[in-house]
Design an enzyme around this catalytic site. Structure first.
Site, PDB file in Angstrom:
ATOM      1  N   HIS A 105       0.757  -1.014  -0.065  1.00 34.85           N
ATOM      2  CA  HIS A 105      -0.065   0.032   0.150  1.00 34.85           C
ATOM      3  C   HIS A 105       0.924   1.166   0.012  1.00 34.85           C
ATOM      4  O   HIS A 105       2.016   1.231   0.069  1.00 34.85           O
ATOM      5  CB  HIS A 105      -0.902  -0.086   1.259  1.00 34.85           C
ATOM      6  CG  HIS A 105      -2.038  -0.941   1.150  1.00 34.85           C
ATOM      7  ND1 HIS A 105      -1.829  -2.158   1.382  1.00 34.85           N
ATOM      8  CD2 HIS A 105      -3.523  -0.694   0.557  1.00 34.85           C
ATOM      9  CE1 HIS A 105      -3.073  -2.965   1.257  1.00 34.85           C
ATOM     10  NE2 HIS A 105      -4.014  -1.868   0.812  1.00 34.85           N
TER      11      HIS A 105
ATOM     12  N   LYS B 135      -0.530   4.761   4.805  1.00 34.32           N
ATOM     13  CA  LYS B 135      -1.363   3.558   5.429  1.00 34.32           C
ATOM     14  C   LYS B 135      -0.477   3.132   6.512  1.00 34.32           C
ATOM     15  O   LYS B 135       0.600   2.574   6.620  1.00 34.32           O
ATOM     16  CB  LYS B 135      -1.607   2.605   4.435  1.00 34.32           C
ATOM     17  CG  LYS B 135      -2.526   1.574   4.945  1.00 34.32           C
ATOM     18  CD  LYS B 135      -2.834   0.325   4.008  1.00 34.32           C
ATOM     19  CE  LYS B 135      -3.789  -0.638   4.511  1.00 34.32           C
ATOM     20  NZ  LYS B 135      -5.225   0.166   5.157  1.00 34.32           N
TER      21      LYS B 135
END
Length: 240
Positions: free
Chosen positions: A151, A155
């Site tokens: 990600h 995140k």
């Protein structure tokens, strides 16, 4: 002559967030859905935006009639929207992550009276991946199972909620998953589930290139959930 069915009336809870904004935009492109209320965490600066009335979370009890609520908010606001749906007998679609065990238990109790779908990921492709992972784990007993997720750098949680759900599916099939996480650049989301045996390897992969897929999936689920009886539904239960 048959009457034209009325569009499904949708309430969006968490409208000021990134997912809420995507839901508002994409719902406006559909003829079968109409947004009747948007709920913001604080008092909105504009009461009506593009014809949609906006309310604060404190005004939730005064929202107009709706057929289904879609919730992408924070755990602190989750209890209120669940209680509203139960009191009005309306379905709930929720992608709010980080809810605690007590809130999960409240979901289970609510499912006795309303249809609801809570998921860590509303991508229709990930729903299929969940099913494939469970089937692969059942068919490949004794193989190593590794889940690698990537990600964007902002995140914070790791493994991702989607990776953990994939791990649960693998576990239901009899595998014991291991996890690895990568945070780099602006990656929207990539998940690889790898099954490794002697001399061979199977990889099941999903790559998200646009966050709109999550909002589209939630709208799809909402449109299917309205006609269902009370119960807890997975995204893959509502694909047809």
């Amino acid at each position: 002559m048959t009457d034209t069915p009325h569009p499904c009336r949708v309430l969006i809870h968490g409208a000021s967030g990134r997912m809420g904004q995507a839901l508002l935009r994409l719902a406006g492109e559909r003829d079968d859905l109409t947004v009747v209320a948007a709920i913001d965490r604080s008092t909105p600066s504009q009461r009506v935006v593009d014809g949609i009335p906006h309310f604060s979370a404190d005004e939730l009890g005064g929202v107009p009639a709706f057929d289904v609520a879609i919730d992408f908010s924070l755990p602190a606001g989750f209890d209120r929207i669940l209680a509203l749906c139960v009191s009005r007998g309306r379905p709930l679609v929720s992608g709010t992550t980080g809810i605690d065990e007590g809130q999960r238990e409240a979901l289970a109790r609510a499912a006795a009276t309303i249809p609801l779908a809570w998921a860590t990921n509303f991508s229709l492709g990930v729903a299929i991946l969940n099913e494939l992972v469970e089937r692969a784990a059942q068919a490949l007993p004794g193989w190593d199972c590794d889940i690698v997720e990537s990600h964007h750098v902002h995140k914070l949680d790791a493994p991702s909620g989607t990776a953990l759900t994939l791990g649960e599916c693998a576990g239901q099939g009899g595998a014991t998953p291991r996890y690895a996480s990568l945070r780099a650049g602006d990656i929207v989301g990539e998940h690889t589930v790898q099954f490794t045996g002697l001399g061979e390897r199977v990889e099941l992969v999903h790559r998200a290139t646009n966050r709109d897929i999550f909002a589209r999936g939630a709208l799809h689920v909402a449109s299917r959930l309205v006609a269902r009886p009370p119960g807890q539904y997975r995204v893959r239960d509502l694909l047809d």
